[in-house]
Design a protein around this motif. Structure first.
Motif, PDB file in Angstrom:
ATOM      1  N   LEU A   1       9.995   1.321   1.565  1.00 19.81           N
ATOM      2  CA  LEU A   1      10.685   0.598   2.639  1.00 19.81           C
ATOM      3  C   LEU A   1      11.073   1.540   3.776  1.00 19.81           C
ATOM      4  O   LEU A   1      10.919   1.198   4.951  1.00 19.81           O
ATOM      5  CB  LEU A   1      11.933  -0.098   2.076  1.00 19.81           C
ATOM      6  CG  LEU A   1      11.690  -1.360   1.253  1.00 19.81           C
ATOM      7  CD1 LEU A   1      12.954  -1.764   0.491  1.00 19.81           C
ATOM      8  CD2 LEU A   1      11.237  -2.509   2.154  1.00 19.81           C
ATOM      9  N   GLN A   2      11.576   2.731   3.423  1.00 17.24           N
ATOM     10  CA  GLN A   2      11.951   3.694   4.458  1.00 17.24           C
ATOM     11  C   GLN A   2      10.736   4.122   5.274  1.00 17.24           C
ATOM     12  O   GLN A   2      10.790   4.203   6.506  1.00 17.24           O
ATOM     13  CB  GLN A   2      12.617   4.911   3.817  1.00 17.24           C
ATOM     14  CG  GLN A   2      14.007   4.634   3.266  1.00 17.24           C
ATOM     15  CD  GLN A   2      14.587   5.809   2.512  1.00 17.24           C
ATOM     16  OE1 GLN A   2      13.955   6.858   2.401  1.00 17.24           O
ATOM     17  NE2 GLN A   2      15.777   5.639   1.959  1.00 17.24           N
ATOM     18  N   GLU A   3       9.638   4.382   4.585  1.00 18.44           N
ATOM     19  CA  GLU A   3       8.407   4.787   5.268  1.00 18.44           C
ATOM     20  C   GLU A   3       7.883   3.661   6.152  1.00 18.44           C
ATOM     21  O   GLU A   3       7.457   3.880   7.294  1.00 18.44           O
ATOM     22  CB  GLU A   3       7.361   5.175   4.226  1.00 18.44           C
ATOM     23  CG  GLU A   3       6.059   5.711   4.796  1.00 18.44           C
ATOM     24  CD  GLU A   3       6.239   7.071   5.479  1.00 18.44           C
ATOM     25  OE1 GLU A   3       5.389   7.416   6.314  1.00 18.44           O
ATOM     26  OE2 GLU A   3       7.233   7.764   5.172  1.00 18.44           O
ATOM     27  N   PHE A   4       7.942   2.429   5.636  1.00 20.05           N
ATOM     28  CA  PHE A   4       7.457   1.274   6.393  1.00 20.05           C
ATOM     29  C   PHE A   4       8.280   1.085   7.669  1.00 20.05           C
ATOM     30  O   PHE A   4       7.744   0.842   8.751  1.00 20.05           O
ATOM     31  CB  PHE A   4       7.525   0.019   5.519  1.00 20.05           C
ATOM     32  CG  PHE A   4       7.161  -1.246   6.247  1.00 20.05           C
ATOM     33  CD1 PHE A   4       5.838  -1.613   6.410  1.00 20.05           C
ATOM     34  CD2 PHE A   4       8.148  -2.059   6.797  1.00 20.05           C
ATOM     35  CE1 PHE A   4       5.502  -2.767   7.101  1.00 20.05           C
ATOM     36  CE2 PHE A   4       7.819  -3.215   7.480  1.00 20.05           C
ATOM     37  CZ  PHE A   4       6.496  -3.572   7.637  1.00 20.05           C
ATOM     38  N   ARG A   5       9.619   1.212   7.547  1.00 21.74           N
ATOM     39  CA  ARG A   5      10.490   0.985   8.704  1.00 21.74           C
ATOM     40  C   ARG A   5      10.345   2.072   9.767  1.00 21.74           C
ATOM     41  O   ARG A   5      10.578   1.841  10.951  1.00 21.74           O
ATOM     42  CB  ARG A   5      11.945   0.858   8.241  1.00 21.74           C
ATOM     43  CG  ARG A   5      12.212  -0.487   7.578  1.00 21.74           C
ATOM     44  CD  ARG A   5      13.493  -0.503   6.770  1.00 21.74           C
ATOM     45  NE  ARG A   5      13.696  -1.811   6.132  1.00 21.74           N
ATOM     46  CZ  ARG A   5      14.462  -2.025   5.077  1.00 21.74           C
ATOM     47  NH1 ARG A   5      15.121  -0.993   4.522  1.00 21.74           N
ATOM     48  NH2 ARG A   5      14.580  -3.221   4.567  1.00 21.74           N
TER      49      ARG A   5
ATOM     50  N   GLN B   1       0.823  -1.223   0.000  1.00 21.20           N
ATOM     51  CA  GLN B   1       0.000   0.000   0.000  1.00 21.20           C
ATOM     52  C   GLN B   1       0.850   1.263   0.000  1.00 21.20           C
ATOM     53  O   GLN B   1       0.371   2.331  -0.390  1.00 21.20           O
ATOM     54  CB  GLN B   1      -0.933  -0.017   1.214  1.00 21.20           C
ATOM     55  CG  GLN B   1      -2.049  -1.058   1.103  1.00 21.20           C
ATOM     56  CD  GLN B   1      -2.854  -1.208   2.381  1.00 21.20           C
ATOM     57  OE1 GLN B   1      -2.436  -0.736   3.448  1.00 21.20           O
ATOM     58  NE2 GLN B   1      -4.000  -1.871   2.298  1.00 21.20           N
ATOM     59  N   LEU B   2       2.110   1.162   0.421  1.00 20.63           N
ATOM     60  CA  LEU B   2       2.997   2.328   0.450  1.00 20.63           C
ATOM     61  C   LEU B   2       3.685   2.576  -0.884  1.00 20.63           C
ATOM     62  O   LEU B   2       4.316   3.620  -1.073  1.00 20.63           O
ATOM     63  CB  LEU B   2       4.062   2.143   1.541  1.00 20.63           C
ATOM     64  CG  LEU B   2       3.556   2.191   2.994  1.00 20.63           C
ATOM     65  CD1 LEU B   2       4.678   1.809   3.955  1.00 20.63           C
ATOM     66  CD2 LEU B   2       3.015   3.580   3.322  1.00 20.63           C
ATOM     67  N   ILE B   3       3.594   1.613  -1.817  1.00 18.05           N
ATOM     68  CA  ILE B   3       4.220   1.783  -3.132  1.00 18.05           C
ATOM     69  C   ILE B   3       3.232   2.521  -4.038  1.00 18.05           C
ATOM     70  O   ILE B   3       2.141   2.013  -4.307  1.00 18.05           O
ATOM     71  CB  ILE B   3       4.600   0.426  -3.741  1.00 18.05           C
ATOM     72  CG1 ILE B   3       5.603  -0.290  -2.821  1.00 18.05           C
ATOM     73  CG2 ILE B   3       5.194   0.605  -5.131  1.00 18.05           C
ATOM     74  CD1 ILE B   3       5.931  -1.706  -3.252  1.00 18.05           C
TER      75      ILE B   3
ATOM     76  N   ALA C   1      10.829   4.037  -5.936  1.00 24.54           N
ATOM     77  CA  ALA C   1       9.520   3.907  -5.273  1.00 24.54           C
ATOM     78  C   ALA C   1       9.577   2.833  -4.186  1.00 24.54           C
ATOM     79  O   ALA C   1       9.034   3.013  -3.084  1.00 24.54           O
ATOM     80  CB  ALA C   1       8.452   3.556  -6.304  1.00 24.54           C
ATOM     81  N   LEU C   2      10.266   1.719  -4.465  1.00 25.08           N
ATOM     82  CA  LEU C   2      10.380   0.649  -3.474  1.00 25.08           C
ATOM     83  C   LEU C   2      11.241   1.105  -2.290  1.00 25.08           C
ATOM     84  O   LEU C   2      10.895   0.842  -1.129  1.00 25.08           O
ATOM     85  CB  LEU C   2      10.989  -0.594  -4.125  1.00 25.08           C
ATOM     86  CG  LEU C   2      11.221  -1.798  -3.205  1.00 25.08           C
ATOM     87  CD1 LEU C   2       9.924  -2.242  -2.536  1.00 25.08           C
ATOM     88  CD2 LEU C   2      11.835  -2.965  -3.981  1.00 25.08           C
ATOM     89  N   ARG C   3      12.340   1.802  -2.572  1.00 25.79           N
ATOM     90  CA  ARG C   3      13.186   2.313  -1.488  1.00 25.79           C
ATOM     91  C   ARG C   3      12.395   3.248  -0.564  1.00 25.79           C
ATOM     92  O   ARG C   3      12.469   3.155   0.662  1.00 25.79           O
ATOM     93  CB  ARG C   3      14.379   3.076  -2.065  1.00 25.79           C
ATOM     94  CG  ARG C   3      15.531   2.205  -2.517  1.00 25.79           C
ATOM     95  CD  ARG C   3      16.774   3.072  -2.729  1.00 25.79           C
ATOM     96  NE  ARG C   3      17.863   2.256  -3.238  1.00 25.79           N
ATOM     97  CZ  ARG C   3      18.139   2.093  -4.535  1.00 25.79           C
ATOM     98  NH1 ARG C   3      17.390   2.688  -5.441  1.00 25.79           N
ATOM     99  NH2 ARG C   3      19.143   1.327  -4.903  1.00 25.79           N
ATOM    100  N   ALA C   4      11.653   4.177  -1.177  1.00 28.41           N
ATOM    101  CA  ALA C   4      10.877   5.140  -0.383  1.00 28.41           C
ATOM    102  C   ALA C   4       9.828   4.411   0.463  1.00 28.41           C
ATOM    103  O   ALA C   4       9.615   4.756   1.632  1.00 28.41           O
ATOM    104  CB  ALA C   4      10.215   6.157  -1.310  1.00 28.41           C
TER     105      ALA C   4
END
Length: 830
Positions: free
Chosen positions: A806-810, A754-756, A801-804
């Motif tokens: 992952l950062q938001e998720f963590r 959902q964050l992507i 987009a995946l990096r962003a």
């Protein structure tokens, strides 16, 4: 140099952790000259000390509270600037930590990490355990630690499980134990032995008199001197002296103190292939195809520019000899070479051939070597003692300098992709990048190139070389496809038909002529399913969502994913029925059928179960090469690079094992395997034949394999992939989620997906359960990202987009107990 490092009082250090940025440390003045990019250092990292890698020095920093580097572990850099740059690129491309890549580039066991140990403080463990009888877990901890005080926490957890933290805290609060950080030595170090010599200042007659004088007062000293006197000119080590004379080390030390003998500490180089017999190579004349291929490679080498060439040569066309001649050309230019070979094809045959030409200049790496053997090969290469490195994918990180040539043999092989550990890189692709970094020539060789490689050659991204004919113009083997649907059932038999009538006839024919046969089935074990006919019970693994494979030896059911094993029951454990079926075919079952159909014929089986020991591959292949055995039966081990002149028939027991997998590469893998194994048949005057058994004879991969027609297979495969936007028209990223709680794994997968953000340049598929939904008690979900190369050629927008995300998720979810595994350019989407 002194001024430069003093003006840069800070160092950027990366650690083998999944973090993409470097950490800043203060450089102590007394270590300033030694802390340079490429060295390993010991640093405080959180509550522990661990090995890091210096990647740069800096003059300024905005960080106020800095910690000091504590120790420099290397006198000179282990990594050249080119390898540091390669590792940085790889970390960025595969979305992993720079330090994780650098750790993978070094031999295992040389890094140092502090670890927790439990130290028992009570003077009488049995009394303490008796006192703690009311708390069995605490008493058990005390007695276990008493056997090895202090004991590593990891060892204690392995013995007792993770539920020891509560009782351990109680013991610590009572001051019965203390938990400490311990800094162990590196697990792998140089190996030394002590050689014993007679002292130079005494003559032969002097020692004779001395031995006579010592016979009564010190007979063991006399025995030692007598042994050394009789062994002049030979090397005698301290353990050998003790073994042959019965003397203890104190006797040897006493002789050394009296200066009758001299002790020399000498390094022992551990070489996995030290006992491999090497014969001078035969003198070979290159045929026109080989000469033309070599001329193109030499031209690229002489240009001094980075270049990538795809060498498409049919099986038996002599590609290896072209590589060898190209290496001679590179060495003459005072440069070095790397030869990547799939692990499965890295046989003693291959090593013997290269060492016959280049002797001690060749270093070899592979997984069957001990850590010490790998460390010695790596270190001697780093020291410049080796100029050629041969090995699987990890050899691409070899510490060679001045590289001129990188060869990737069987470049299509999926084993070049590291799929089980971070970094999940493809050795073939990294070879191309390292070639560019080192201004070297990269040769990708194969009879069945990867679709992506051939596509790159077709759009002239790579130069293209073809070798369309076999050595001595030997014809390609005649391939015949047998439709197993039309094979008549054997009355009274429920087991599947293993050998078609046509294959049985051909085996009989070849055996009568004294010729040899290779049988191929890419599935080990006896049967792939153990099923009850009455109630439908299927034996499955307790830890994985997969059926157990029946192994005849030991009557065992075994999981090929986690290793779980149990005895096969005689009756169904669910209904007690006796009508138990063994479904599917493995190499063990084919072996038993061979004994039944061809009694007295000697057959060898070659799979993971029969090649576990040291040099086991060589023993099996040597027996077959000697003619002692008529049939070699095996998995894909028998499909790679073997050359047996007396093999005239290859039988493929079941061509559908790969073809029926729901994966976009299944047709490509099937074509490659069939073409490679077919290439084992026929050499020189003996023509080869191939029988392929299948239930899907009409499939294009089988039909083009029958005709040895790679070009049209390539076109057909491109047509399918373009419609579905699979590689080479897109880039893929697989994100796998795994953890012990299935609900939590699904939640994490959904939260990250959902964050992507949505985009027109890439698609997001999932989240969904992985095809094998549980392995080793870890549940598995996945999402797939697919980027169109026309809109985003390098997949940069998709990765960002995946990096962003992952950062938001963590930031939002610190401890999830769910592992997130990112696989860029996966070889499979299963």
């Amino acid at each position: 140099m002194q001024i430069a490092v003093l003006e840069q009082p800070y160092a950027q250090v990366v650690f083998p952790v999944p973090v993409e940025h470097a950490f800043t440390y203060r450089v102590p003045e007394h270590l300033s000259d030694d802390i340079v990019p490429g060295v390993r250092v010991l640093c405080p990292f959180g509550p522990r000390k661990t090995t890091g890698f210096v990647v740069s020095r800096t003059a300024t920093t905005d960080i106020e509270k800095l910690r000091d580097i504590e120790q420099v572990l290397d006198p000179v850099p282990l990594f050249t600037p080119q390898v540091l740059e390669l590792a940085r690129w790889l970390a960025d491309y595969y979305i992993c930590g720079w330090g994780e890549v650098l750790k993978a580039a070094l031999p295992a066991g040389i890094n140092i990490d502090s670890e927790r140990v439990v130290r028992l403080l009570h003077p009488s463990p049995p009394e303490l355990a008796a006192f703690l009888a009311h708390s069995p877990r605490q008493a058990d901890i005390v007695l276990r630690v008493a056997t090895e005080n202090p004991m590593r926490m990891s060892k204690l957890i392995k013995a007792m499980g993770t539920n020891i933290y509560g009782p351990l805290k109680q013991l610590r609060d009572k001051r019965y134990v203390r938990i400490e950080l311990e800094l162990p030595e590196a697990r792998v170090r140089p190996k030394y032995e002590t050689v014993v010599h007679l002292a130079d200042k005494y003559s032969h007659d002097d020692f004779g008199q001395l031995i006579h004088d010592l016979q009564t007062p010190a007979p063991k000293q006399a025995a030692v001197l007598s042994l050394l006197l009789s062994s002049v000119g030979s090397t005698v080590t301290r353990p050998e002296v003790c073994r042959f004379t019965g003397a203890k080390s104190t006797v040897i030390n006493a002789l050394a103190e009296r200066e009758y003998i001299r002790l020399e500490k000498r390094e022992v180089i551990r070489d996995y292939y030290s006992d491999l017999p090497i014969e001078p190579p035969p003198k070979l004349l290159l045929n026109p195809d080989q000469q033309a291929a070599l001329a193109v490679i030499k031209s690229s080498l002489d240009s001094g520019h980075a270049d990538t060439l795809l060498l498409h040569g049919v099986t038996g066309s002599g590609k290896t000899q072209v590589y060898i001649e190209a290496i001679y050309h590179v060495l003459a230019k005072n440069k070095t070479a790397i030869v990547l070979v799939p692990e499965i094809a890295l046989t003693p045959q291959t090593v013997r051939r290269f060492r016959a030409h280049f002797a001690e200049q060749v270093a070899v790496f592979h997984s069957r070597m001990s850590p010490g053997e790998r460390y010695d090969s790596w270190r001697k290469t780093w020291e410049g003692k080796h100029r050629i490195v041969i090995g699987p994918r990890s050899a691409i990180f070899s510490p060679l300098k001045n590289i001129g040539l990188i060869v990737v043999d069987e470049e299509h092989e999926h084993s070049y992709k590291q799929s089980d550990l971070t970094p999940r890189y493809n050795g073939r692709d990294i070879a191309v990048v390292r070639g560019h970094t080192e201004k070297a020539v990269v040769v990708l060789g194969s009879a069945t190139p990867a679709i992506e490689s051939y596509f790159n050659a077709s759009i002239e991204k790579y130069k293209f070389i073809t070798m369309p004919s076999r050595i001595d113009n030997v014809p390609m083997p005649a391939v015949e496809i047998v439709d197993m649907k039309h094979e008549p059932k054997i009355p009274g038999r429920v087991e599947p038909i293993i050998f078609s009538r046509r294959l049985r006839v051909k085996i009989d024919e070849k055996l009568s002529k004294g010729e040899q046969i290779i049988l191929f089935l890419n599935r080990r074990g006896f049967a792939t399913m153990f099923k009850c006919h009455d109630c439908g019970y299927l034996a499955t693994c307790e830890h994985c969502d997969i059926s157990l494979t029946f192994h005849l030896r030991g009557h065992l059911l075994r999981c090929h994913y986690c290793g779980y094993t149990r005895r096969a029951p005689d009756v169904c454990p669910e209904c007690s029925g006796r009508d138990v079926m063994l479904r599917g075919i493995g190499t063990q079952r084919v072996e038993e059928e061979l004994k039944l159909l061809f009694p007295g014929v000697k057959a060898l089986r070659m799979d993971m179960d029969t090649t576990k020991g040291r040099m086991a591959h060589d023993r099996v292949l040597s027996k077959f090469a000697s003619g002692e055995y008529s049939i070699l039966l095996g998995t894909q081990m028998v499909a790679k690079g073997l050359d047996f002149p007396n093999v005239t028939l290859v039988g493929v027991i079941n061509a559908d094992t790969e073809l029926l997998l729901p994966d976009f590469r299944s047709a490509e893998r099937t074509f490659q395997l069939l073409t490679q194994v077919a290439g084992r048949a026929g050499r020189k005057e003996k023509l080869g034949e191939v029988i392929i058994q299948t239930f899907t004879p009409e499939h294009y991969s089988l039909q083009y394999a029958r005709k040895h027609d790679y070009e049209n297979f390539f076109k057909a495969e491109l047509f399918d992939r373009k419609g579905l936007m699979y590689p080479p028209y897109s880039r893929l990223i697989s994100v796998l989620f795994r953890g012990p709680d299935e609900k939590r794994v699904q939640e994490v997968a959904t939260q990250l997906a959902q964050l992507i953000p949505l985009s027109t340049t890439y698609r997001l598929l999932g989240p969904t359960q992985a095809r094998i939904s549980k392995i080793q008690n870890y549940y598995r979900w996945q999402i797939l990202l697919m980027s169109d190369k026309q809109n985003d050629a390098g997949g940069k927008e998709m990765k960002n987009a995946l990096r962003a995300a992952l950062q938001e998720f963590r930031k939002k979810h610190r401890a999830t107990r769910v592992e997130i595994i990112i696989d860029v350019d996966p070889m499979s989407v299963l």
